[in-house]
Design a protein around this motif. Structure first.
Motif, mmCIF file in Angstrom:
data_model
loop_
_atom_site.group_PDB
_atom_site.id
_atom_site.type_symbol
_atom_site.label_atom_id
_atom_site.label_comp_id
_atom_site.label_asym_id
_atom_site.label_seq_id
_atom_site.Cartn_x
_atom_site.Cartn_y
_atom_site.Cartn_z
ATOM 1 N N ARG A 167 0.718 -1.407 -0.109
ATOM 2 C CA ARG A 167 0.167 -0.042 0.107
ATOM 3 C C ARG A 167 0.885 1.330 0.024
ATOM 4 N NH1 ARG A 167 -4.809 0.247 3.919
ATOM 5 N NH2 ARG A 167 -5.216 2.038 2.398
ATOM 6 N N ILE A 168 2.129 1.101 0.669
ATOM 7 C CA ILE A 168 2.848 2.290 0.522
ATOM 8 C C ILE A 168 4.240 1.945 0.063
ATOM 9 C CG2 ILE A 168 3.845 4.302 1.827
ATOM 10 C CD1 ILE A 168 1.988 3.531 3.973
ATOM 11 N N PRO A 169 4.302 1.679 -1.452
ATOM 12 C CA PRO A 169 5.529 1.141 -2.090
ATOM 13 C C PRO A 169 6.656 2.278 -1.969
ATOM 14 C CG PRO A 169 4.014 1.816 -3.712
ATOM 15 C CD PRO A 169 3.345 1.856 -2.258
ATOM 16 N N GLY A 170 6.525 3.494 -1.750
ATOM 17 C CA GLY A 170 7.513 4.529 -1.859
ATOM 18 C C GLY A 170 8.012 4.690 -0.378
ATOM 19 N N LEU A 171 7.701 3.801 0.720
ATOM 20 C CA LEU A 171 8.026 4.043 2.205
ATOM 21 C C LEU A 171 9.649 4.238 1.886
ATOM 22 C CD1 LEU A 171 6.746 3.939 4.889
ATOM 23 C CD2 LEU A 171 7.529 1.645 5.131
ATOM 24 N N ARG A 172 9.848 5.056 2.990
ATOM 25 C CA ARG A 172 11.531 5.225 3.137
ATOM 26 C C ARG A 172 11.691 5.924 4.594
ATOM 27 N NH1 ARG A 172 9.773 9.238 -0.226
ATOM 28 N NH2 ARG A 172 10.758 11.375 0.341
ATOM 29 N N LEU A 173 12.899 5.798 5.089
ATOM 30 C CA LEU A 173 13.445 6.127 6.260
ATOM 31 C C LEU A 173 13.511 7.800 6.021
ATOM 32 C CD1 LEU A 173 15.970 4.016 7.869
ATOM 33 C CD2 LEU A 173 13.777 4.356 8.933
ATOM 34 N N ALA A 174 13.009 8.678 7.200
ATOM 35 C CA ALA A 174 12.914 10.097 7.190
ATOM 36 C C ALA A 174 14.154 10.517 7.650
ATOM 37 C CB ALA A 174 11.799 10.742 7.705
ATOM 38 N N VAL A 175 14.947 9.756 8.385
ATOM 39 C CA VAL A 175 16.246 10.150 9.045
ATOM 40 C C VAL A 175 17.424 9.062 8.852
ATOM 41 C CG1 VAL A 175 15.126 11.486 10.980
ATOM 42 C CG2 VAL A 175 15.776 8.854 11.276
ATOM 43 N N PRO A 176 18.597 9.309 8.693
ATOM 44 C CA PRO A 176 19.699 8.141 8.794
ATOM 45 C C PRO A 176 19.303 7.273 10.103
ATOM 46 C CG PRO A 176 20.701 10.125 8.730
ATOM 47 C CD PRO A 176 19.294 10.452 9.101
ATOM 48 N N VAL A 177 19.721 5.870 9.482
ATOM 49 C CA VAL A 177 19.643 4.781 10.530
ATOM 50 C C VAL A 177 20.509 5.038 11.744
ATOM 51 C CG1 VAL A 177 20.106 2.397 11.155
ATOM 52 C CG2 VAL A 177 19.225 3.065 8.841
ATOM 53 N N ALA A 178 21.535 5.728 11.749
ATOM 54 C CA ALA A 178 22.476 5.949 13.063
ATOM 55 C C ALA A 178 21.739 6.863 13.853
ATOM 56 C CB ALA A 178 23.619 6.956 12.521
ATOM 57 N N GLU A 179 20.701 7.869 13.509
ATOM 58 C CA GLU A 179 19.876 8.704 14.348
ATOM 59 C C GLU A 179 18.797 7.910 15.160
ATOM 60 O OE1 GLU A 179 18.896 12.279 12.344
ATOM 61 O OE2 GLU A 179 21.090 12.740 11.481
ATOM 62 N N LEU A 180 18.413 6.803 14.698
ATOM 63 C CA LEU A 180 17.373 5.999 15.210
ATOM 64 C C LEU A 180 17.798 5.764 16.692
ATOM 65 C CD1 LEU A 180 16.255 3.523 12.423
ATOM 66 C CD2 LEU A 180 15.206 5.772 12.992
ATOM 67 N N PRO A 181 16.444 5.871 17.582
ATOM 68 C CA PRO A 181 16.885 5.735 19.013
ATOM 69 C C PRO A 181 16.351 4.090 19.247
ATOM 70 C CG PRO A 181 14.682 6.777 18.740
ATOM 71 C CD PRO A 181 15.315 6.666 17.424
ATOM 72 N N PHE A 182 17.551 3.513 19.214
ATOM 73 C CA PHE A 182 17.305 1.888 19.412
ATOM 74 C C PHE A 182 17.298 1.718 21.279
ATOM 75 C CE2 PHE A 182 19.269 1.807 15.271
ATOM 76 C CZ PHE A 182 18.417 0.864 14.712
ATOM 77 N N LYS A 183 16.592 0.618 21.597
ATOM 78 C CA LYS A 183 16.172 0.289 22.875
ATOM 79 C C LYS A 183 17.498 -0.284 23.478
ATOM 80 C CE LYS A 183 11.525 0.034 22.322
ATOM 81 N NZ LYS A 183 9.986 -0.833 22.319
ATOM 82 N N TYR A 184 18.629 0.355 23.727
ATOM 83 C CA TYR A 184 19.586 -0.379 24.447
ATOM 84 C C TYR A 184 19.467 -0.150 26.003
ATOM 85 C CZ TYR A 184 22.032 0.639 19.866
ATOM 86 O OH TYR A 184 22.590 0.791 18.454
ATOM 87 N N ASP A 185 18.443 0.082 26.385
ATOM 88 C CA ASP A 185 18.217 0.512 28.074
ATOM 89 C C ASP A 185 17.160 -0.645 28.412
ATOM 90 O OD1 ASP A 185 16.101 1.605 26.448
ATOM 91 O OD2 ASP A 185 15.587 3.208 27.894
ATOM 92 N N GLY A 186 16.749 -1.708 27.670
ATOM 93 C CA GLY A 186 15.782 -2.424 28.253
ATOM 94 C C GLY A 186 16.110 -4.090 27.920
ATOM 95 N N VAL A 187 15.257 -4.898 28.541
ATOM 96 C CA VAL A 187 15.540 -6.308 28.402
ATOM 97 C C VAL A 187 15.026 -6.884 27.160
ATOM 98 C CG1 VAL A 187 15.552 -6.872 30.901
ATOM 99 C CG2 VAL A 187 13.374 -6.822 29.621
ATOM 100 N N LEU A 188 14.336 -6.058 26.493
ATOM 101 C CA LEU A 188 13.784 -6.440 24.965
ATOM 102 C C LEU A 188 14.526 -5.425 24.248
ATOM 103 C CD1 LEU A 188 10.125 -7.364 25.612
ATOM 104 C CD2 LEU A 188 11.820 -8.714 25.350
ATOM 105 N N PHE A 189 15.150 -5.765 22.969
ATOM 106 C CA PHE A 189 15.601 -4.754 22.016
ATOM 107 C C PHE A 189 14.418 -4.507 21.000
ATOM 108 C CE2 PHE A 189 18.300 -3.639 18.191
ATOM 109 C CZ PHE A 189 19.136 -2.686 18.754
ATOM 110 N N GLY A 190 14.652 -3.137 20.422
ATOM 111 C CA GLY A 190 13.714 -2.706 19.672
ATOM 112 C C GLY A 190 14.096 -1.335 19.171
ATOM 113 N N VAL A 191 13.089 -0.464 18.619
ATOM 114 C CA VAL A 191 13.619 1.024 18.457
ATOM 115 C C VAL A 191 12.261 2.031 19.117
ATOM 116 C CG1 VAL A 191 12.304 0.788 16.017
ATOM 117 C CG2 VAL A 191 14.243 2.641 16.633
ATOM 118 N N HIS A 192 12.797 2.980 19.612
ATOM 119 C CA HIS A 192 11.700 3.825 20.409
ATOM 120 C C HIS A 192 10.795 4.602 19.433
ATOM 121 C CE1 HIS A 192 13.178 3.139 24.519
ATOM 122 N NE2 HIS A 192 14.226 3.324 24.158
ATOM 123 N N SER A 193 11.347 4.857 18.242
ATOM 124 C CA SER A 193 10.513 5.578 17.136
ATOM 125 C C SER A 193 11.453 5.486 15.939
ATOM 126 C CB SER A 193 10.343 7.020 17.603
ATOM 127 O OG SER A 193 11.618 7.749 17.475
#
Length: 394
Positions: A363-389
């Motif tokens: 449905r959104i074939p043109g989807l892309r990141l709006a910021v560089p991957v390096a700027e994503l806030p990954f969850k380094y502070d939890g028992v489960l990994f992921g990305v905050h936003s």
């Protein structure tokens, strides 16, 4: 040759995901090359054995001499500053029970999570995914993929499954975040756990008077769990049913944006689960009898930490494990655990991930990141990994 005594084995720094470094930690591969096992000190100062080989992790998770009961002496803990409730604190929190008690809960709940049952849920899940995309498109050409897509989907699904009003999702999502963050204080974690337990207890009381077509109502009608157990069980399903899945959906979308040649291939689901291993640190165990793991003597009362991500990146099982390669056929991964404690909801998770990926990119074939991957806030502070936003545009 006799097994090494614990004092003769290396004590290593506690391995953590570190911003800017590759995942999993490079130390995992080094640990697999060590004779026997490595030991580490948890933030509490408690020493535990690290299990990093795929074969050894599966063996530990199926050994009757190894317990997941946190009330056992020597059970590992990240301390009073993080983690989720314990089974001795919350009756019905059955991940902390050993067989045969654990089996009673699985038997009661398994009919709700079969492959057949998940096929019946597919239209409802598809509708939820479509509605989230409709909402994203209606607001323009940008969104936060976590807040607007990855988190609402499993929250809506588990809410419908349990009979929880989705209007309350902000409440249980915020409390869950407190529970799984290693940065939460003991007081914050305790307050969040009690608030969730009160909520589920009130919900069960409502279902007793006005049952519906949902899991809680059916379990109540079957009478297979006691009134004291059901709130803890419902709370566990509510927490487990959205947090890990949301992390997997977000990280999977990120991976597909970086590897667009795999968009539309359903094999990406298990490869995503293997590659990211969001629940790397949750399979805490304790030996209840002496046993040997890879030639290393582990004595009764000693803590064990099977590292899920280390097993899923074991070169002897998965060639070039750091590469995203859905063709490898990764169904032997242990992202859902293994043995009697293997994730009860794994069929549901796979369906949610598959529908979410396929529909989003259709449905959104043109989807892309709006910021560089390096700027994503990954969850380094939890028992489960992921990305905050994850800001995205199209």
């Amino acid at each position: 040759m006799p097994a090494d005594e614990p004092a003769r084995c290396p004590v290593v720094d506690f391995p953590r995901r570190v911003p800017g470094e590759a995942f999993p930690p490079a130390d995992y591969a080094r640990f697999r090359e060590l004779p026997g096992l490595a030991r580490t000190s948890l933030p509490t100062g408690q020493e535990v054995w690290l299990v990093t080989r795929h074969e050894d992790v599966r063996a530990v998770l199926t050994d009757a001499r190894v317990s997941s009961d946190p009330t056992k002496e020597g059970f590992p803990s990240f301390g009073r500053t993080g983690g989720v409730p314990r089974s001795d604190e919350v009756p019905g929190w059955f991940v902390g029970y050993d067989p045969p008690e654990h089996n009673r809960f699985r038997k009661a709940l398994m009919p709700e999570f079969t492959v057949r049952r998940m096929r019946e849920w597919r239209p409802a899940i598809q509708k939820i995914v479509d509605e989230r995309i409709d909402a994203m498109l209606a607001r323009g050409d940008k969104a936060d993929l976590v807040e607007d897509f990855a988190l609402p989907i499993p929250s809506l699904v588990i809410s419908a499954l349990l009979g929880v009003p989705y209007a309350d999702h902000d409440f249980f999502e915020s409390r869950t975040q407190v529970l799984v963050s290693l940065g939460s204080s003991h007081e914050e974690r305790e307050a969040a756990g009690k608030a969730l337990l009160r909520y589920v207890t009130r919900l069960i009381a409502i279902k007793q008077k006005w049952p519906g077509d949902d899991l809680i109502s059916r379990i109540l009608a079957a009478g297979v769990l006691t009134p004291e157990e059901l709130p803890g069980t419902g709370m566990l399903l509510l927490i487990a049913g959205h947090e890990t899945t949301a992390n997997n959906i977000a990280l999977g979308v990120l991976t597909l944006l970086q590897n667009p040649q795999w968009i539309g291939d359903d094999r990406v689901v298990d490869e995503t689960l293997r590659l990211h291993s969001v629940a790397d640190l949750v399979a805490l165990r304790v030996a209840v009898a002496d046993l040997e793991i890879n030639g290393q003597l582990v004595r009764a009362g000693e803590g064990i930490m099977p590292l899920v991500a280390a097993a899923n990146h074991d070169e002897s099982m998965f060639g070039c494990p750091g590469q995203f390669d859905p063709e490898r056929g990764a169904r032997q991964h242990v992202a859902f655990g293994y043995g009697v404690h293997q994730c009860l909801g794994q069929n549901l998770v796979r369906v949610e991930m598959e529908i979410a990926y396929r529909t989003l990119f259709e449905r959104i074939p043109g989807l892309r990141l709006a910021v560089p991957v390096a700027e994503l806030p990954f969850k380094y502070d939890g028992v489960l990994f992921g990305v905050h936003s994850m800001p995205v545009t199209w």
